[in-house]
Design an enzyme around this catalytic site. Structure first.
Site, PDB file in Angstrom:
ATOM      1  N   SER A 559       0.851  -1.185   0.000  1.00 63.11           N
ATOM      2  CA  SER A 559       0.000   0.000   0.000  1.00 63.11           C
ATOM      3  C   SER A 559       0.890   1.240   0.000  1.00 63.11           C
ATOM      4  CB  SER A 559      -0.953  -0.041   1.195  1.00 63.11           C
ATOM      5  OG  SER A 559      -1.995   0.877   1.039  1.00 63.11           O
ATOM      6  N   ASP A 640      -8.400  -5.167  -6.196  1.00 62.77           N
ATOM      7  CA  ASP A 640      -7.991  -4.008  -5.430  1.00 62.77           C
ATOM      8  C   ASP A 640      -8.542  -2.750  -6.103  1.00 62.77           C
ATOM      9  OD1 ASP A 640      -6.851  -2.036  -3.959  1.00 62.77           O
ATOM     10  OD2 ASP A 640      -4.783  -2.725  -4.182  1.00 62.77           O
ATOM     11  N   HIS A 672      -7.078  -5.644  -1.818  1.00 59.18           N
ATOM     12  CA  HIS A 672      -5.865  -4.952  -1.385  1.00 59.18           C
ATOM     13  C   HIS A 672      -4.983  -5.859  -0.532  1.00 59.18           C
ATOM     14  CE1 HIS A 672      -3.675  -1.212  -1.142  1.00 59.18           C
ATOM     15  NE2 HIS A 672      -3.746  -1.135   0.159  1.00 59.18           N
TER      16      HIS A 672
END
Length: 721
Positions: A559, A640, A672
């Site tokens: 991320s 995602d 994600h």
């Protein structure tokens, strides 16, 4: 796990029992919990609901029905309830008595005509309890059952406003809602038969209001509470678009009978000066007061949570911000993630991050009794949940984790801070994993400004101080997050340490648990101060930790941590690493306009793409892609929707075109995160093989564990007709 693992491997991590928080009964003798395990031999998951004898620390099976979930106590006795999902989309409310754990008999108290979860109960009388569950409601307010829904003949979706998609799903007409009813103990008319509980028809408390609660995608029991006086919940303001706003409110629905004959309109509580997100609404034990957490800034999901008290629920518009200050910042420089009441209602318990730990604090609930800052009750690990240890005691039952222990339960007397009495540890303090607290330490090093940066250090279990170990430098996501003294099944530092690395996890500018100013300082500084902090951390490790070999260093992140890997790749620090790993990271800052929660880039980058184009481009990793040359593994998942899969493909395309050793891993069925055990094992195998290869360590598994590797056909004669 009852047998000690010879080595803590991804298989051990992923197949270890995952235990929920414990829920004590009113007498403080038993605690309910659920546990799941996964077998890589049978490729199947096993789920159980168990009950722990607190005195002996021994647990007993309640049910091993894989469709059972959400166990809860009913009242003050030994009756329990749980939810059982059915193949027809319906949910059965199951009741059992645990007075004799050797003979547990269960029965159905009622069937709910759709999938529900997050059950809560509150006593109305000796033989009646209010029940609340969460389910999805159709536009007309009915409980949605996907098994009964009409089948669509086309697949097109048409939208006229945001959201289009959120996290990992496309928006549909259905919305979260809280349904309530009564669970009543009915006298039996059969000789020698026990009385049984019966569930009434459920009522949608939010029907026709336009309000959605819990707040998707992650809201659950932390977004509503149930009392004999009614239902409290938090929800985003329905007049604001949720894709560009975090504005939310506390609501209260006063309900007396819970029969569903009439449901009052939710009362919206607006706190003057606070326009941000809300969470953790909790009604006092006597049903007369409430407390919740709310942020000040709309559009900023990592603002500081303020503690808001409603002294009288009959007049909920009167609120008090506890720990307020004249400058508006608040007297306490911590952001609690949850709040709860003591049995007598005189004390509030707050869980908040502090220097990389999840700490429990106490605070008087009466504003006049507050003489200073909240009192710290724990000092190590991360508290995941608390509950009253019994109905007649001030003691607390605490569920926690640490960097080496995936679940432990303790009893704490708030009058004796720090003196936790261990009741049960799922991993025997890490021993069943071959881990120990001796492997864990921390360091502080100078940052980009006049401050120090904190980092955790995790060493191999066979650590020898006379040897040098390659560095695994892990950068966390968020960016407003932190590496904490807590367990993780996705990014577990000990898994990397057991491969032969010294793992160091810095918490640079933007990290939580070091004061709100430190969190806020990352705004418009994504590749600035945090990057400098990370560089200075690397230099500190090189110059001060003799047992770390920074000439064999690797760096990994997901991320925002994935963004930082891409940013590092284009900057001088990238040449200090033998290999990099980016999981679901940002490649092109401009492409964040395709993200789901647009308030996030708008806040962190200082405005919209069209108004602040130069600022967006300033920290754009793609701008420096001409410098990329360090071997790099790119991982990006197709579900995602926070960071679209094109980000990973673009980064991999650059690496390939530039001739940089690189690999691309994708999961079409993950968001994600990588949540499925078999996928997670492949993730770990590919990642560990990649970094080990460049750090000079043996492969975790030969030939990538047998997983398929797609190679291009390079010669025409390789084609088969």
């Amino acid at each position: 796990m009852t047998v000690r693992a010879s080595k803590f491997t991804p298989e051990v991590l992923l197949s270890a029992p995952r235990r929920s928080s414990g829920k004590p009964n009113a007498r403080g003798t038993l605690a309910l919990f659920s546990v799941t395990t996964y077998s890589f031999e049978s490729h199947s998951r096993k789920s159980e609901i168990r009950v722990l004898d607190i005195a002996s620390s021994q647990s007993h099976l309640v049910t091993d029905d894989e469709k059972a979930s959400d166990p809860n106590w009913i009242g003050d006795g030994n009756d329990v309830v749980w939810l059982k999902s059915g193949s027809d989309g319906k949910t059965t409310l199951v009741v059992a008595n645990l007075s004799d754990t050797s003979k547990i008999h269960s029965y159905s108290a009622g069937v709910i005509d759709g999938p529900v979860s997050n059950i809560k109960l509150a006593k109305i009388s000796d033989d009646a309890f209010a029940v609340a569950v969460v389910g999805q409601a159709t536009p007309d307010g009915a409980l949605y059952n996907p098994e009964k829904a009409p089948k669509q003949q086309s697949t097109g979706k048409v939208y006229t406003s945001l959201f289009v998609r959120h996290w990992d799903y496309y928006l549909s007409p259905q919305r979260n809602s809280i349904f309530y009813g009564r669970l009543t103990l009915e006298p039996s008319h059969v000789t020698n038969s026990s009385d049984k509980y019966t569930l009434s028809k459920l009522t949608n408390s939010l029907k026709g209001t336009g309000i959605e609660s819990p707040i998707p995608p992650f809201g659950g029991t932390d977004h509503f509470d149930l009392s004999s006086s009614g239902i409290a919940f938090v929800a985003k303001d329905p007049d604001e678009n949720p894709a560009t706003n975090t504005k939310a409110h506390f609501y209260f629905i006063p309900i007396k009978t819970f029969t569903g004959l009439s449901t009052p309109e939710p009362i919206k509580v607006v706190v003057d000066g606070l326009e941000g997100a809300c969470t953790s609404p909790v009604i006092s034990p006597d049903g007369t007061k409430a407390v919740f957490l709310q942020m000040k800034k709309n559009g900023y999901e990592s603002d500081k949570n303020r503690v808001i008290l409603i002294p009288d629920l009959t007049n909920p518009f009167q609120t008090v911000e506890l720990l307020a200050s004249e400058n508006g910042k608040g007297a306490w420089d911590s952001s609690p993630s949850s709040v709860s009441w003591s049995n007598d209602g005189n004390t509030l318990y707050l869980v908040a991050e502090a220097t990389g730990r999840g700490i429990l604090f106490s605070l008087p609930s009466n504003p006049a009794d507050i003489k200073g800052l909240p009192k710290k009750l724990t000092t190590t690990g991360t508290v995941s949940d608390i509950a009253a240890a019994s109905k007649s005691s001030n003691e607390l039952f605490i569920s926690s984790t640490s960097l080496v222990d995936n679940s432990y339960y303790s009893i704490l007397d708030p009058a004796k801070p720090g003196e936790l009495k261990l009741i049960s540890s799922s991993s025997k303090g890490g021993k069943t994993f071959g881990l120990s607290q001796d492997q864990v330490s921390d360091i502080w090093f100078p940052g980009a400004g006049d401050y120090k940066v904190h980092a955790w250090v995790v060493k191999p279990s066979n650590f020898d101080s006379s040897k040098k170990y390659p560095l695994a430098y892990l950068i966390h996501g968020g960016p407003q997050g932190a590496w904490a003294e807590s367990w993780s099944t996705r990014w577990n530092p000990a898994v990397f340490a057991e491969q032969g690395y010294v793992v160091i996890t810095p918490n640079p500018t933007g990290s939580t648990s070091y004061g709100q100013d430190f969190v806020d300082a990352i705004q418009e500084e994504w590749g600035g101060r945090p990057y400098t902090d990370i560089v200075k951390g690397f230099e500190y490790i090189r110059d001060n930790l003799s047992y770390v070999d920074t000439d064999r260093a690797v760096a990994l992140g997901a991320s925002y941590g994935g963004y930082m890997m891409n940013w590092i790749q284009g900057n001088p620090l990238g040449r200090k690493f033998k290999a990099l790993v980016t999981h679901d990271g940002v490649f092109s800052m401009a492409n964040q306009i395709s993200s789901d929660e647009l308030y996030f880039p708008f806040h962190d980058l200082g405005g919209t793409l069209w108004d602040k184009r130069a600022q967006w481009e300033r920290w754009d990793p793609s701008r420096l892609s001409g410098n990329w040359e360090t071997p790099h593994l790119i991982i990006h998942n197709e579900l995602d929707y926070r960071l679209p899969v094109s980000e990973g493909l673009a980064a991999f395309n650059v690496l390939q075109k530039r001739g940089v050793p690189s690999m691309y891993l994708t999961f079409p069925d993950e968001n994600h995160w990588v949540l499925k055990p078999e996928n997670s094992l492949q993730w770990h195998t590919v990642v560990l093989n990649w970094i080990n290869k460049f750090a000079g360590l043996p492969p975790y598994k030969e030939n990538n564990g047998g997983y398929e590797v797609n190679e291009p056909i390079k010669k025409m004669q390789d084609l088969k007709v």
